[in-house]
Design an enzyme around this catalytic site. Structure first.
Site, PDB file in Angstrom:
ATOM      1  N   CYS A  38      -6.149  -5.343   0.552  1.00 47.20           N
ATOM      2  CA  CYS A  38      -5.146  -4.276   0.621  1.00 47.20           C
ATOM      3  C   CYS A  38      -4.519  -3.997  -0.744  1.00 47.20           C
ATOM      4  O   CYS A  38      -4.070  -2.888  -1.005  1.00 47.20           O
ATOM      5  CB  CYS A  38      -4.064  -4.632   1.627  1.00 47.20           C
ATOM      6  SG  CYS A  38      -3.309  -6.243   1.307  1.00 47.20           S
TER       7      CYS A  38
ATOM      8  N   HIS B 241       1.399  -3.439   9.006  1.00 52.62           N
ATOM      9  CA  HIS B 241       1.105  -2.442   7.963  1.00 52.62           C
ATOM     10  C   HIS B 241       0.046  -1.477   8.515  1.00 52.62           C
ATOM     11  O   HIS B 241      -1.102  -1.488   8.083  1.00 52.62           O
ATOM     12  CB  HIS B 241       0.613  -3.166   6.705  1.00 52.62           C
ATOM     13  CG  HIS B 241       0.697  -2.340   5.456  1.00 52.62           C
ATOM     14  ND1 HIS B 241       1.173  -1.042   5.416  1.00 52.62           N
ATOM     15  CD2 HIS B 241       0.356  -2.642   4.167  1.00 52.62           C
ATOM     16  CE1 HIS B 241       1.119  -0.595   4.179  1.00 52.62           C
ATOM     17  NE2 HIS B 241       0.639  -1.528   3.404  1.00 52.62           N
TER      18      HIS B 241
ATOM     19  N   ASP C 279      -5.790 -10.894   1.820  1.00 50.80           N
ATOM     20  CA  ASP C 279      -4.488 -10.403   1.364  1.00 50.80           C
ATOM     21  C   ASP C 279      -3.887 -11.503   0.496  1.00 50.80           C
ATOM     22  O   ASP C 279      -4.347 -12.657   0.517  1.00 50.80           O
ATOM     23  CB  ASP C 279      -3.612 -10.148   2.616  1.00 50.80           C
ATOM     24  CG  ASP C 279      -2.257  -9.497   2.320  1.00 50.80           C
ATOM     25  OD1 ASP C 279      -1.973  -9.172   1.151  1.00 50.80           O
ATOM     26  OD2 ASP C 279      -1.482  -9.326   3.288  1.00 50.80           O
TER      27      ASP C 279
ATOM     28  N   ARG D 141      -6.042   5.483   1.051  1.00 49.93           N
ATOM     29  CA  ARG D 141      -4.663   5.535   1.539  1.00 49.93           C
ATOM     30  C   ARG D 141      -4.171   6.988   1.514  1.00 49.93           C
ATOM     31  O   ARG D 141      -3.511   7.457   2.422  1.00 49.93           O
ATOM     32  CB  ARG D 141      -3.740   4.658   0.672  1.00 49.93           C
ATOM     33  CG  ARG D 141      -4.033   3.168   0.666  1.00 49.93           C
ATOM     34  CD  ARG D 141      -3.725   2.503   1.994  1.00 49.93           C
ATOM     35  NE  ARG D 141      -2.375   2.759   2.466  1.00 49.93           N
ATOM     36  CZ  ARG D 141      -1.283   2.084   2.115  1.00 49.93           C
ATOM     37  NH1 ARG D 141      -1.396   1.050   1.309  1.00 49.93           N
ATOM     38  NH2 ARG D 141      -0.091   2.401   2.587  1.00 49.93           N
TER      39      ARG D 141
ATOM     40  N   ARG E 261       9.550   1.456   4.155  1.00 51.64           N
ATOM     41  CA  ARG E 261       9.049   0.088   3.933  1.00 51.64           C
ATOM     42  C   ARG E 261      10.250  -0.830   4.077  1.00 51.64           C
ATOM     43  O   ARG E 261      11.204  -0.724   3.304  1.00 51.64           O
ATOM     44  CB  ARG E 261       8.415  -0.030   2.547  1.00 51.64           C
ATOM     45  CG  ARG E 261       8.103  -1.449   2.149  1.00 51.64           C
ATOM     46  CD  ARG E 261       7.152  -1.534   0.972  1.00 51.64           C
ATOM     47  NE  ARG E 261       5.805  -1.172   1.362  1.00 51.64           N
ATOM     48  CZ  ARG E 261       4.721  -1.409   0.636  1.00 51.64           C
ATOM     49  NH1 ARG E 261       4.830  -2.004  -0.531  1.00 51.64           N
ATOM     50  NH2 ARG E 261       3.526  -1.048   1.054  1.00 51.64           N
TER      51      ARG E 261
HETATM   52  N1   CP Z   1      -1.495  -1.995  -0.017  1.00 54.36           N
HETATM   53  C1   CP Z   1      -0.240  -1.562  -0.252  1.00 54.36           C
HETATM   54  O1   CP Z   1       0.533  -1.202   0.652  1.00 54.36           O
HETATM   55  O2   CP Z   1       0.077  -1.489  -1.581  1.00 54.36           O
HETATM   56  P1   CP Z   1       1.520  -1.251  -2.166  1.00 54.36           P
HETATM   57  O3   CP Z   1       2.342  -2.463  -1.881  1.00 54.36           O
HETATM   58  O4   CP Z   1       1.280  -1.044  -3.633  1.00 54.36           O
HETATM   59  O5   CP Z   1       2.128  -0.020  -1.526  1.00 54.36           O
HETATM   60  N1  NVA Z   2       1.141  -9.008   2.816  1.00 57.95           N
HETATM   61  C1  NVA Z   2       1.483  -8.248   1.642  1.00 57.95           C
HETATM   62  C2  NVA Z   2       0.889  -6.878   1.727  1.00 57.95           C
HETATM   63  C3  NVA Z   2       1.167  -5.989   0.546  1.00 57.95           C
HETATM   64  C4  NVA Z   2       0.569  -4.631   0.714  1.00 57.95           C
HETATM   65  C5  NVA Z   2       2.996  -8.208   1.509  1.00 57.95           C
HETATM   66  O1  NVA Z   2       3.684  -8.007   2.514  1.00 57.95           O
HETATM   67  O2  NVA Z   2       3.495  -8.371   0.397  1.00 57.95           O
END
Ligand code: CP
Ligand code: NVA
Length: 300
Positions: free
Chosen positions: A260, A126, A221, A288, A99
């Protein structure tokens, strides 16, 4: 193909195969140990609940193990180049999930890694989230064919991957309701990143509550992604995009709500909707795990 950096790295057939296999293995409660003794290294530059837990459990249930690497405890980019970290990690791990703050970090990691790299969220995309979302829609609606998905709000990393998926002709139609300001933010971001995406198949416009197309799925989101600074002018601009009961009453009664997560119940969605009967966000979160298992098996 070695890495999953974007949905675009998968073909239409591969996407459908991952979704269908995830649905089957979830139904059959199969626990194959096809990744016995394989190691997943996970690097996080930003926080996570679902991505971290689902990947950790997925590799464990497949018979392998995971190593969690926090950016503050790696030399990454400080005392060591990303390339050297990638080459070192490739000696220990069979697959890497990252990430990252910047998508270019993931691309650089993939370039120097000799093992597959999976994007667990970047500022651009994502892809793992999109696969779990499409799996959830297929479970509930039985198909993706002719399903109308409506996205509300800024075109985030999650929305970008959904656009990528829509471009794969998976059968669903995508409507994006987004303020003009945020449409421009998205186009500028793509330009700055030197990325292109076709919007020919997407219906992109500002929201007019009295002129919405029929929809089977409402998806949104957080208005402020990790690292963004909250700002009252933007909250005001987005206020009519809140998915609340009034908005849900204007669409079909069998329309479902997805998110999400994490969610902000005082901005993009009301508590009544996300905690109400049309919301399938917990099923989406659980999926997931099922998708990660199929991804690990595919890329290992
Ligand atoms: N939706 C998602 O990726 O959640 P997290 O940020 O908790 O991993
Ligand atoms: N758009 C959000 C998604 C989190 C899963 C972020 O990047 O924080």
């Amino acid at each position: 193909m070695k890495n999953l950096l974007n949905i675009n790295d998968l073909s239409k057939d591969e996407i459908l195969k991952i979704i269908n296999a995830a649905i089957d293995s979830k139904k059959n409660k199969k626990h194959s140990i096809q990744a016995k003794d394989k190691t997943l290294a996970m690097i996080f530059e930003k926080s996570s609940t679902r991505t971290r837990i689902s990947f950790e459990l997925a590799i464990k249930q497949l018979g392998g193990l995971s190593i969690m690497l926090d950016k503050d405890h790696l030399h990454l980019g400080k005392r060591e180049t990303l390339a050297d970290t990638a080459k070192t990690l490739s000696q220990y791990a069979d697959i890497i999930m990252m990430r990252s703050n910047n998508h270019s970090t993931l691309e650089n990691l993939a370039k120097h890694s000799s093992v597959p790299v999976i994007n667990g969220l970047s500022d651009l995309s994502h892809p793992c989230q999109t696969l779990a979302t499409l799996m959830t829609i297929k479970e509930i609606k039985g198909t993706l064919e002719n399903i109308n998905i409506s996205w509300f709000g800024p075109i985030s990393n999650v929305a970008h991957s959904l656009i990528d998926a829509a471009n794969k002709n998976l059968g669903f139609n995508l409507n994006i309701y987004c303020p003009k300001y945020y449409q421009d933010v998205y186009f500028q971001k793509l330009k700055d990143m030197n990325k292109e995406i076709s919007l020919d198949k997407i219906n992109l416009r500002e929201l007019n509550l009295n002129q919405m197309d029929p929809t089977d799925v409402i998806y949104t989101d957080t208005w402020f992604s990790m690292g963004d600074i909250e700002d009252s002018t933007k909250i005001e601009m987005l206020s009519k995009y809140t998915v609340n009961q009034d908005l849900m009453s204007k669409v079909n009664s069998d329309c479902i709500f997805l998110h999400c997560l994490p969610a902000n119940r005082s901005q993009e969605v009301s508590g009544e909707v996300i905690d109400g009967p049309q919301s399938y966000v917990w099923q989406e979160a659980q999926n997931r795990l099922h998708v990660q298992k199929e991804l690990l098996l595919k890329f290992l």
